[in-house]
Write a protein that holds these residues in place. Structure first.
Motif, short mmCIF file in Angstrom:
data_model
loop_
_atom_site.label_atom_id
_atom_site.label_comp_id
_atom_site.label_asym_id
_atom_site.label_seq_id
_atom_site.Cartn_x
_atom_site.Cartn_y
_atom_site.Cartn_z
N GLN A 75 5.68 10.97 3.67
CA GLN A 75 5.38 9.78 4.47
C GLN A 75 6.19 8.59 3.97
N LYS A 76 6.27 8.42 2.66
CA LYS A 76 7.06 7.31 2.09
C LYS A 76 8.52 7.42 2.51
N GLU A 101 -5.16 0.84 8.07
CA GLU A 101 -6.57 1.01 7.72
C GLU A 101 -6.87 0.42 6.33
N LEU A 102 -5.97 0.62 5.40
CA LEU A 102 -6.16 0.04 4.07
C LEU A 102 -6.21 -1.48 4.12
N GLU A 103 -5.32 -2.08 4.91
CA GLU A 103 -5.34 -3.55 5.03
C GLU A 103 -6.61 -4.00 5.75
N ASP A 104 -7.02 -3.28 6.77
CA ASP A 104 -8.24 -3.65 7.48
C ASP A 104 -9.45 -3.62 6.55
N LYS A 105 -9.48 -2.66 5.64
CA LYS A 105 -10.61 -2.53 4.72
C LYS A 105 -10.55 -3.50 3.55
N GLU A 140 1.58 4.75 9.23
CA GLU A 140 1.21 3.43 9.74
C GLU A 140 -0.31 3.28 9.82
N ALA A 141 -0.98 4.33 10.29
CA ALA A 141 -2.43 4.29 10.43
C ALA A 141 -3.10 4.15 9.06
N TYR A 146 0.79 -1.23 0.00
CA TYR A 146 0.00 0.00 0.00
C TYR A 146 0.83 1.29 0.00
N GLY A 147 2.13 1.17 -0.09
CA GLY A 147 2.99 2.34 0.03
C GLY A 147 2.68 3.46 -0.94
N ASP A 148 2.18 3.11 -2.12
CA ASP A 148 1.87 4.15 -3.11
C ASP A 148 0.74 5.07 -2.67
N MET A 149 0.03 4.70 -1.63
CA MET A 149 -1.07 5.53 -1.14
C MET A 149 -0.58 6.64 -0.19
#
Length: 122
Positions: A23-24, A64-68, A59-60, A15-18
């Protein structure tokens, strides 16, 4: 701690591209380059707390992306399923070698292995 670092690396890979460029960069320096918050802060001329805030926010977002989406969870499940298929094909090929020596079964086993190999690379 290694589990946490592995989890964070996976989240970043998927998800790093998000994340924003900042942040990256901070995330990469902290988790991949193993720089401390103080070192990053010194390099960028900001406070340690400022760096921490950026990383915690990143991190959040990733969590959150993985949770969704559950993409990483599904990825791990698929990898396990690929392994199960591979073990089953190996068992079929071994039994064929021991008992039947059927060229068609051997070729089908090889075909399944090639497809699995391609799927693992994607």
């Amino acid at each position: 701690m290694k589990n946490q670092a592995y989890r964070m690396a996976l989240l970043y890979d998927f998800y790093g591209d998000m994340l924003t460029d900042r942040q990256k960069e901070f995330y990469d320096l902290y988790y991949n380059e193993d720089l401390s918050l103080a070192e990053i802060a010194e390099n960028y001329g900001i406070t340690r707390q400022g760096v921490r805030d950026v990383i915690v926010r990143a991190e959040a977002i990733l969590t959150e992306l993985e949770d969704k989406t559950g993409i990483i969870r599904r990825f791990h499940k698929m990898q396990e399923q690929f392994s199960q298929i591979e073990r089953a094909v190996d068992t079929i090929a071994q039994r064929n070698d021991e008992r039947y020596q059927d060229d068609t079964v051997e070729e089908l086993c090889n075909q399944v292995k090639r497809v699995l190999s391609q799927l693992k690379q994607e």
